[in-house]
Design a protein around this motif. Sequence first.
Motif, mmCIF file in Angstrom:
data_model
loop_
_atom_site.group_PDB
_atom_site.id
_atom_site.type_symbol
_atom_site.label_atom_id
_atom_site.label_comp_id
_atom_site.label_asym_id
_atom_site.label_seq_id
_atom_site.Cartn_x
_atom_site.Cartn_y
_atom_site.Cartn_z
ATOM 1 N N CYS A 6 0.850 -1.199 0.000
ATOM 2 C CA CYS A 6 0.000 0.000 0.000
ATOM 3 C C CYS A 6 0.879 1.239 0.000
ATOM 4 N N LYS A 7 0.286 2.363 -0.336
ATOM 5 C CA LYS A 7 0.968 3.640 -0.142
ATOM 6 C C LYS A 7 0.824 4.009 1.330
ATOM 7 N N ALA A 8 1.934 4.435 1.916
ATOM 8 C CA ALA A 8 1.933 4.805 3.325
ATOM 9 C C ALA A 8 2.673 6.124 3.497
ATOM 10 N N HIS A 9 2.142 6.992 4.330
ATOM 11 C CA HIS A 9 2.838 8.229 4.685
ATOM 12 C C HIS A 9 3.720 7.914 5.882
ATOM 13 N N THR A 10 5.042 8.041 5.678
ATOM 14 C CA THR A 10 5.985 7.699 6.742
ATOM 15 C C THR A 10 6.941 8.859 7.002
ATOM 16 N N PRO A 11 7.397 8.977 8.237
ATOM 17 C CA PRO A 11 8.329 10.060 8.564
ATOM 18 C C PRO A 11 9.745 9.735 8.079
ATOM 19 N N TYR A 12 10.490 10.768 7.779
ATOM 20 C CA TYR A 12 11.907 10.635 7.437
ATOM 21 C C TYR A 12 12.605 11.931 7.792
ATOM 22 N N TYR A 13 13.923 11.870 7.938
ATOM 23 C CA TYR A 13 14.683 13.071 8.230
ATOM 24 C C TYR A 13 15.082 13.737 6.928
ATOM 25 N N SER A 24 5.213 9.849 0.945
ATOM 26 C CA SER A 24 4.403 8.693 0.591
ATOM 27 C C SER A 24 5.316 7.677 -0.072
ATOM 28 N N ARG A 25 5.282 6.458 0.440
ATOM 29 C CA ARG A 25 6.123 5.406 -0.110
ATOM 30 C C ARG A 25 5.381 4.092 -0.026
ATOM 31 N N PRO A 26 5.716 3.138 -0.875
ATOM 32 C CA PRO A 26 5.088 1.823 -0.754
ATOM 33 C C PRO A 26 5.541 1.126 0.527
ATOM 34 N N ALA A 27 4.644 0.351 1.093
ATOM 35 C CA ALA A 27 4.954 -0.440 2.281
ATOM 36 C C ALA A 27 4.138 -1.725 2.232
ATOM 37 N N LEU A 28 4.759 -2.803 2.657
ATOM 38 C CA LEU A 28 4.084 -4.086 2.720
ATOM 39 C C LEU A 28 3.446 -4.234 4.096
ATOM 40 N N VAL A 40 4.272 -2.629 9.222
ATOM 41 C CA VAL A 40 4.615 -2.618 7.798
ATOM 42 C C VAL A 40 6.124 -2.726 7.612
ATOM 43 N N LEU A 41 6.485 -3.140 6.403
ATOM 44 C CA LEU A 41 7.873 -3.105 5.952
ATOM 45 C C LEU A 41 7.953 -2.124 4.795
ATOM 46 N N PRO A 42 8.881 -1.176 4.833
ATOM 47 C CA PRO A 42 9.001 -0.236 3.718
ATOM 48 C C PRO A 42 9.497 -0.923 2.453
ATOM 49 N N VAL A 43 9.037 -0.404 1.323
ATOM 50 C CA VAL A 43 9.489 -0.847 0.007
ATOM 51 C C VAL A 43 10.187 0.354 -0.616
ATOM 52 N N SER A 44 11.473 0.198 -0.922
ATOM 53 C CA SER A 44 12.282 1.341 -1.343
ATOM 54 C C SER A 44 13.094 1.012 -2.591
ATOM 55 N N THR A 45 13.355 2.044 -3.397
ATOM 56 C CA THR A 45 14.226 1.860 -4.559
ATOM 57 C C THR A 45 15.704 1.887 -4.156
ATOM 58 N N ILE A 46 16.021 2.386 -3.010
ATOM 59 C CA ILE A 46 17.385 2.482 -2.452
ATOM 60 C C ILE A 46 18.316 3.157 -3.459
ATOM 61 N N THR A 47 18.321 4.455 -3.447
ATOM 62 C CA THR A 47 19.109 5.269 -4.366
ATOM 63 C C THR A 47 20.597 4.943 -4.292
ATOM 64 N N HIS A 48 21.130 4.845 -3.098
ATOM 65 C CA HIS A 48 22.552 4.550 -2.903
ATOM 66 C C HIS A 48 22.716 3.042 -2.742
ATOM 67 N N LYS A 49 23.138 2.397 -3.816
ATOM 68 C CA LYS A 49 23.188 0.925 -3.854
ATOM 69 C C LYS A 49 24.096 0.325 -2.796
ATOM 70 N N PRO A 66 5.485 -8.344 -12.543
ATOM 71 C CA PRO A 66 4.809 -7.183 -13.140
ATOM 72 C C PRO A 66 3.536 -6.752 -12.413
ATOM 73 N N ASN A 67 2.849 -7.651 -11.750
ATOM 74 C CA ASN A 67 1.605 -7.287 -11.073
ATOM 75 C C ASN A 67 1.810 -6.528 -9.768
ATOM 76 N N THR A 68 3.081 -6.271 -9.411
ATOM 77 C CA THR A 68 3.334 -5.433 -8.237
ATOM 78 C C THR A 68 3.058 -3.969 -8.540
ATOM 79 N N ASN A 69 3.008 -3.641 -9.832
ATOM 80 C CA ASN A 69 2.780 -2.257 -10.262
ATOM 81 C C ASN A 69 3.886 -1.303 -9.831
ATOM 82 N N LEU A 70 5.061 -1.841 -9.508
ATOM 83 C CA LEU A 70 6.211 -1.003 -9.190
ATOM 84 C C LEU A 70 6.876 -0.604 -10.499
ATOM 85 N N LEU A 71 7.433 0.592 -10.549
ATOM 86 C CA LEU A 71 8.003 1.116 -11.787
ATOM 87 C C LEU A 71 9.468 0.767 -11.979
#
Length: 123
Positions: A6-13, A24-28, A40-49, A66-71
């Motif tokens: 789901c989309k979740a509004h989560t805090p970050y610094y 807003s970020r995806p979260a399981l 929930v568990l965050p779902v992230s693209t992790i910019t810094h590999k 593909p059915n995750t609808n993630l880009l």
Amino acid sequence: MIGKICKAHTPYYNAKLRRMAFKSRPALVLARADTNDFVVLPVSTITHKENIDPVYDVPIDPSIYPNTNLLQVSYVRTHKQTTVHEAELTGVICDLKHEYPDLYIEILDKRESFSQEITNQAL
């Protein structure tokens, strides 16, 4: 909700503003924590590999799932469990539990492994 990304509004610094902000970020969604909150568990693209944890970050490649609808390739961060209020969950992106049950079980296994590691360190 359980088993869904789901989309979740989560805090970050926000380093630029030097204060906490929300995004807003995806979260399981894993479970109901109490009457109004979900674990929930965050779902992230992790910019810094270099920040990808080879053990606990589970990749989701949209070309394979593909059915995750993630880009783009994203990671379920099984070692970053958090709790969010139900009002912070705004929309279902994918029913991971039913669409990809093997991937869902892998994620649960990794989360359990991390939780056991925490218990071992605490003892």
